[in-house]
Design a protein around this motif. Structure first.
Motif, PDB file in Angstrom:
ATOM      1  N   LEU A 119       0.850  -1.192   0.000  1.00 47.44           N
ATOM      2  CA  LEU A 119       0.000   0.000   0.000  1.00 47.44           C
ATOM      3  C   LEU A 119       0.887   1.243   0.000  1.00 47.44           C
ATOM      4  O   LEU A 119       1.231   1.797   1.040  1.00 47.44           O
ATOM      5  CB  LEU A 119      -0.947  -0.005   1.209  1.00 47.44           C
ATOM      6  N   ASP A 120       1.246   1.661  -1.205  1.00 50.71           N
ATOM      7  CA  ASP A 120       2.154   2.803  -1.325  1.00 50.71           C
ATOM      8  C   ASP A 120       1.369   4.107  -1.155  1.00 50.71           C
ATOM      9  O   ASP A 120       0.224   4.225  -1.584  1.00 50.71           O
ATOM     10  CB  ASP A 120       2.799   2.779  -2.710  1.00 50.71           C
ATOM     11  N   GLY A 121       1.999   5.069  -0.488  1.00 48.02           N
ATOM     12  CA  GLY A 121       1.323   6.357  -0.276  1.00 48.02           C
ATOM     13  C   GLY A 121       0.446   6.304   0.963  1.00 48.02           C
ATOM     14  O   GLY A 121      -0.482   7.087   1.139  1.00 48.02           O
ATOM     15  N   ARG A 243       2.258  19.379 -10.188  1.00 46.15           N
ATOM     16  CA  ARG A 243       1.219  18.520  -9.596  1.00 46.15           C
ATOM     17  C   ARG A 243       1.922  17.445  -8.763  1.00 46.15           C
ATOM     18  O   ARG A 243       2.725  16.679  -9.307  1.00 46.15           O
ATOM     19  CB  ARG A 243       0.392  17.827 -10.685  1.00 46.15           C
ATOM     20  N   TYR A 244       1.657  17.411  -7.472  1.00 50.51           N
ATOM     21  CA  TYR A 244       2.308  16.404  -6.605  1.00 50.51           C
ATOM     22  C   TYR A 244       1.305  15.917  -5.576  1.00 50.51           C
ATOM     23  O   TYR A 244       0.876  16.661  -4.713  1.00 50.51           O
ATOM     24  CB  TYR A 244       3.526  17.029  -5.910  1.00 50.51           C
ATOM     25  N   ILE A 245       0.898  14.646  -5.726  1.00 55.16           N
ATOM     26  CA  ILE A 245      -0.139  14.092  -4.838  1.00 55.16           C
ATOM     27  C   ILE A 245       0.496  13.525  -3.572  1.00 55.16           C
ATOM     28  O   ILE A 245      -0.116  13.431  -2.516  1.00 55.16           O
ATOM     29  CB  ILE A 245      -0.930  12.994  -5.588  1.00 55.16           C
ATOM     30  N   SER A 247       1.635  10.490  -3.650  1.00 48.21           N
ATOM     31  CA  SER A 247       1.371   9.054  -3.787  1.00 48.21           C
ATOM     32  C   SER A 247       1.925   8.671  -5.159  1.00 48.21           C
ATOM     33  O   SER A 247       1.359   9.040  -6.189  1.00 48.21           O
ATOM     34  CB  SER A 247      -0.142   8.838  -3.711  1.00 48.21           C
ATOM     35  N   LEU A 248       3.040   7.923  -5.139  1.00 47.13           N
ATOM     36  CA  LEU A 248       3.772   7.644  -6.394  1.00 47.13           C
ATOM     37  C   LEU A 248       2.857   7.083  -7.475  1.00 47.13           C
ATOM     38  O   LEU A 248       2.859   7.543  -8.615  1.00 47.13           O
ATOM     39  CB  LEU A 248       4.909   6.655  -6.107  1.00 47.13           C
ATOM     40  N   VAL A 249       2.014   6.097  -7.081  1.00 46.26           N
ATOM     41  CA  VAL A 249       1.178   5.437  -8.087  1.00 46.26           C
ATOM     42  C   VAL A 249       0.252   6.448  -8.752  1.00 46.26           C
ATOM     43  O   VAL A 249       0.074   6.467  -9.972  1.00 46.26           O
ATOM     44  CB  VAL A 249       0.379   4.280  -7.440  1.00 46.26           C
ATOM     45  N   ILE A 261       6.561  14.371 -15.681  1.00 50.38           N
ATOM     46  CA  ILE A 261       7.768  13.786 -15.074  1.00 50.38           C
ATOM     47  C   ILE A 261       7.613  13.785 -13.567  1.00 50.38           C
ATOM     48  O   ILE A 261       7.076  14.736 -12.971  1.00 50.38           O
ATOM     49  CB  ILE A 261       9.022  14.586 -15.494  1.00 50.38           C
ATOM     50  N   TYR A 262       8.049  12.677 -12.952  1.00 48.59           N
ATOM     51  CA  TYR A 262       8.046  12.536 -11.492  1.00 48.59           C
ATOM     52  C   TYR A 262       9.503  12.479 -11.041  1.00 48.59           C
ATOM     53  O   TYR A 262      10.326  11.752 -11.632  1.00 48.59           O
ATOM     54  CB  TYR A 262       7.327  11.237 -11.101  1.00 48.59           C
ATOM     55  N   ILE A 263       9.826  13.251 -10.010  1.00 44.97           N
ATOM     56  CA  ILE A 263      11.216  13.265  -9.523  1.00 44.97           C
ATOM     57  C   ILE A 263      11.240  13.083  -8.009  1.00 44.97           C
ATOM     58  O   ILE A 263      10.576  13.829  -7.285  1.00 44.97           O
ATOM     59  CB  ILE A 263      11.906  14.610  -9.851  1.00 44.97           C
ATOM     60  N   TYR A 264      11.939  12.033  -7.546  1.00 41.36           N
ATOM     61  CA  TYR A 264      12.274  11.955  -6.130  1.00 41.36           C
ATOM     62  C   TYR A 264      13.791  11.821  -6.044  1.00 41.36           C
ATOM     63  O   TYR A 264      14.326  10.710  -6.098  1.00 41.36           O
ATOM     64  CB  TYR A 264      11.564  10.828  -5.379  1.00 41.36           C
ATOM     65  N   PRO A 265      14.510  12.923  -5.973  1.00 40.20           N
ATOM     66  CA  PRO A 265      15.968  12.874  -6.113  1.00 40.20           C
ATOM     67  C   PRO A 265      16.670  12.507  -4.816  1.00 40.20           C
ATOM     68  O   PRO A 265      16.034  12.369  -3.773  1.00 40.20           O
ATOM     69  CB  PRO A 265      16.301  14.317  -6.502  1.00 40.20           C
TER      70      PRO A 265
HETATM   71  P1  P6P Z   1       7.314  12.812   0.415  1.00 40.09           P
HETATM   72  C1  P6P Z   1       4.817   7.506  -0.257  1.00 40.09           C
HETATM   73  O1  P6P Z   1       5.337   7.366   1.050  1.00 40.09           O
HETATM   74  C2  P6P Z   1       5.995   7.562  -1.212  1.00 40.09           C
HETATM   75  O2  P6P Z   1       6.750   6.400  -1.097  1.00 40.09           O
HETATM   76  C3  P6P Z   1       5.506   7.778  -2.634  1.00 40.09           C
HETATM   77  O3  P6P Z   1       4.298   7.149  -2.887  1.00 40.09           O
HETATM   78  C4  P6P Z   1       5.384   9.287  -2.720  1.00 40.09           C
HETATM   79  O4  P6P Z   1       5.545   9.773  -4.047  1.00 40.09           O
HETATM   80  C5  P6P Z   1       6.523   9.764  -1.819  1.00 40.09           C
HETATM   81  O5  P6P Z   1       6.789   8.705  -0.898  1.00 40.09           O
HETATM   82  C6  P6P Z   1       6.134  10.996  -1.051  1.00 40.09           C
HETATM   83  O6  P6P Z   1       7.247  11.345  -0.257  1.00 40.09           O
HETATM   84  O7  P6P Z   1       8.661  12.851   1.090  1.00 40.09           O
HETATM   85  O8  P6P Z   1       7.220  13.820  -0.722  1.00 40.09           O
HETATM   86  O9  P6P Z   1       6.138  12.905   1.341  1.00 40.09           O
END
Ligand code: P6P
Length: 334
Positions: A119-121, A243-245, A247-249, A261-265
């Protein structure tokens, strides 16, 4: 039968031959994920009504508070996958170590390992924002008949035989690939059937949405800061929309449909970033590439990274091909 009425079950059977290893095992594997997704969806949709919100009181290996739905979803997927006797091992964000599964005949001759973020997010659960399940499937590489080992799980993402996600949003969808493109199926909750609603999904080569937690801006590498400023500059087709929810999915799914584009650097606080390679980045990168998108850590293809640990984290840049390439340009300049 026209595609819009095709159910997931019919689609799997019609495409059985595409899965080069399968003797029906993919069907049973995807069907078990389909079933587990329906069960979890039922709980997610009523989370606000029953005392299933709030923390389960435990923390997972990530040191994150485990939400009760996290624990519930983890249990459902593990039980469902175990019962189908196709899987010899499961790794989960919610489990410190992998789980070895013996077939009903007490032998270790099941062929596949599954890695899941059940359960991601989950931090969004209490505020009624979409969450998702992410799954990644490999064939085991150690000899059949022997107990599954960590080596079976530490395969590079380019060895995945299937991957996908379930998004529990305004509607529940399963989106997956077995290496022959990406297809999306929407659940009709009234009858518990998924229908092919998004055949042959394609990631637009270009988009105007960027998804990043700008609250971390001060901790970003200079290349990422420069790319974000590029997105915000009034020039050509920019500024882009942010746009940033969280929740990766959900962010990924929207970007795959609209372009983005999604970025988690990496950050100065978390040099390897936050997202986990094996059960978040690899499956999403597989889906991205199978639909014409791209996924890298800013310098190399996500799917080529050789994993060293079950829960390792990597920086993640994923989405429309031309946007990812532009971001990589900024990263490489620095
Ligand atoms: P932050 C949720 O915990 C997650 O793994 C992804 O689904 C989401 O994009 C990211 O972390 C959110 O992280 O640090 O921006 O709250």
């Amino acid at each position: 039968m026209s595609t819009q009425n095709k159910t997931l079950g019919e689609f799997i059977i019609n495409n059985q031959q595409e899965f080069k290893y399968s003797s029906g095992e993919l069907s049973r594997l995807i069907n078990s994920i389909r079933l587990a997704g329906k069960v979890v969806n039922h709980e997610v949709n009523k989370a606000g009504l029953v005392d299933i919100l709030g923390n389960a009181g435990d923390t997972n290996i990530q040191g994150e508070d485990q939400q009760k739905l996290d624990v519930y979803a983890n249990d459902v997927f593990i039980k469902t996958l175990t019962n189908r006797e196709i899987v010899c091992g499961i790794a989960s964000e919610e489990e410190d170590d992998f789980i070895a599964i013996k077939g009903g005949n007490e032998k270790n001759d099941n062929k596949y390992v599954v890695l899941i973020d059940p359960l991601d997010g989950s931090s969004n659960i209490d505020v009624n924002v979409s969450v998702g399940t992410i799954f990644s499937i490999y064939r085991r590489i150690t000899p059949s008949g022997t107990p599954v080992t960590l080596e079976d799980f530490l395969q590079p993402g380019n060895q995945q035989v299937a991957a996908g996600y379930i998004v529990y949003g305004t509607s529940t969808m399963i989106v997956y690939s077995t290496g022959h493109g990406v297809n999306g199926f929407t659940l009709n909750p009234a009858i518990g059937t998924y229908y092919l609603s998004h055949p042959n999904m394609r990631f637009p080569e270009k988009g105007n949405i960027y998804s990043v937690n700008e609250g971390n801006y001060v901790h970003f590498p200079q290349g990422v800061k420069n790319y974000i400023k590029y997105c915000q500059t009034e020039e050509e087709d920019r500024p882009y929309t942010s746009r940033y929810i969280g929740s990766l999915v959900s962010d990924f799914h929207r970007n795959m449909i609209k372009g983005g584009i999604y970025i988690y650097p990496s950050t100065s606080k978390d040099p390897s970033g936050k997202l986990r390679l094996l059960y978040e980045c690899n499956p999403m990168a597989f889906i991205a590439e199978q639909s014409g998108g791209k996924a890298s850590d800013g310098f190399q293809r996500i799917l080529d990274i050789k994993p060293t640990e079950l829960h390792q984290r990597v920086p993640f840049i994923c989405g429309s091909k031309l946007m990812v390439e532009k971001a990589e340009e900024f990263m490489k300049k620095e």
